[in-house]
Design an enzyme around this catalytic site. Structure first.
Site, short mmCIF file in Angstrom:
data_model
loop_
_atom_site.label_atom_id
_atom_site.label_comp_id
_atom_site.label_asym_id
_atom_site.label_seq_id
_atom_site.Cartn_x
_atom_site.Cartn_y
_atom_site.Cartn_z
N HIS A 233 0.79 -1.24 0.00
CA HIS A 233 0.00 0.00 0.00
C HIS A 233 0.82 1.29 0.00
CE1 HIS A 233 -4.06 -1.61 0.42
NE2 HIS A 233 -3.59 -2.50 1.29
N GLU A 273 -6.69 -3.18 -3.84
CA GLU A 273 -6.06 -4.43 -3.41
C GLU A 273 -5.61 -5.31 -4.58
OE1 GLU A 273 -5.05 -5.43 -0.60
OE2 GLU A 273 -6.02 -4.09 0.82
#
Length: 356
Positions: A233, A273
């Site tokens: 991330h 994701e």
């Protein structure tokens, strides 16, 4: 010509409910506000470090449901709504029978619950075993990044100077993000409720775990851990356009119904994701679940046991398939033409919710 002025804190004096005209959110203690329309929403915009982002959005007609909307990140708890994967582990978790590992997880989780916004994130003294797990994962993944990761990721990855023999601290990473895009990291004890997690994105705050996966299977984790957060991330949150994409999802979640939260969770899953993007030399990964998993990255382009995954254009208005947590690698990835493409599509969906 847009008029600009300075404010100290941007928020509402009272909790807002449907029927009020404008929802404003606190993004940081000080920001420059411009009356010029934002690229993604036609409301006011703020600038930090040269980047524009949304501060306010117009609400549509009053709905029947009254629902309070968080006014700032201070209104969102990082410990009251943990769904799982804290110290309480399921029987099929690799660390379930390891009492020392569970104690370590509990200790790190308790530190996260005690953290207060505005204070430095506690630094952890990672063990030699934890650093080795990090180093093994980093070295294996960096072999695939040049051929499998998108260019935006490769560019921002270099900002952090990751090395195998040192597991980075969240505080130092948060400082880089704040300087680059105005985002911050907030520690969390485990898997946060989707509403809280998504709401925090609206305030440019990313909730991150600090514990690491169990050493018995370092290439697998059934839940987010610090390796997934840092390698998957953090780098792209230093990219202004990607950071705006994440915030669009967060803005859409403010005051959303349960059904809307569930759909936004799926949108997050299939973009942030497990998103993929077209580039000149083929399909590349930008999703954190891909970029933090050696096996998932290989599967994306090479398939598994003769089975190749399906790539489908993203349509945020359509019903999305069930999220695949524990059934092996993803069978389908949603493919975007560019980051601008995914930003445009997600913004169009957010506007359709009639709160903007």
């Amino acid at each position: 010509m847009a008029m600009e002025f300075t404010v100290r804190i941007i928020s509402l004096a009272e909790p807002i409910a449907w029927g009020t005209r404008t929802a404003a959110c606190t993004l940081r203690q000080s920001a420059r506000i411009s009356s010029a329309p934002n690229k993604y929403f036609p409301g006011a915009a703020a600038r930090h470090g040269g980047y524009r982002f949304i501060l306010a959005a117009q609400l549509a007609e009053p709905s029947k449901q009254v629902r309070k909307i968080p006014r700032s990140i201070h209104d969102i708890s990082n410990g009251d709504h943990i769904l799982g994967f804290g110290a309480e582990l399921a029987e099929d978790h690799p660390g379930y029978h390891d009492e020392e590992y569970k104690k370590r997880r509990s200790y790190i989780g308790d530190l996260a619950k005690l953290h207060k916004i505005g204070e430095p994130i506690p630094c952890l003294e990672y063990t030699d075993e934890e650093i080795k797990i990090w180093g093994d994962i980093l070295e294996k993944l960096t072999q695939l990044y040049p051929t499998h990761a998108c260019k935006r990721y490769l560019d921002t990855f270099q900002l952090f100077n990751f090395v195998p023999d040192r597991l980075p601290q969240l505080q130092e990473l948060s400082e880089v993000l704040m300087m680059r895009t105005g985002w911050q990291i907030r520690p969390v004890a485990g898997l946060l409720h989707p509403t809280d997690f998504l709401n925090a994105l609206a305030f440019r705050t990313f909730h991150s775990t600090q514990y690491i996966r169990h050493g018995s299977n370092p290439m697998y984790t059934p839940e987010p851990d610090v390796c997934h957060e840092i390698l998957g991330h953090i780098p792209l949150l230093a990219d202004p356009e990607f950071a705006n994409v994440a915030q669009v999802i967060g803005m859409a979640s403010l005051g959303a119904s349960k059904e809307e939260i569930w759909h936004l969770t799926k949108l997050y899953w299939y973009t942030v994701e497990f998103g993929t993007v077209k580039e000149r030399d083929g399909v590349k990964a930008f999703g954190a679940g891909l970029l933090s998993s050696f096996g998932e990255l290989e599967h994306m382009l090479s398939g598994e046991d003769g089975y190749m995954p399906i790539f489908e254009d993203l349509d945020p208005f359509k019903k999305l398939p069930k999220m695949n947590y524990k059934d092996g690698f993803q069978k389908k990835y949603f493919l975007c033409e560019s980051f601008s493409d995914v930003a445009s599509k997600l913004t169009a969906y957010a506007r359709s919710l009639q709160r903007f």
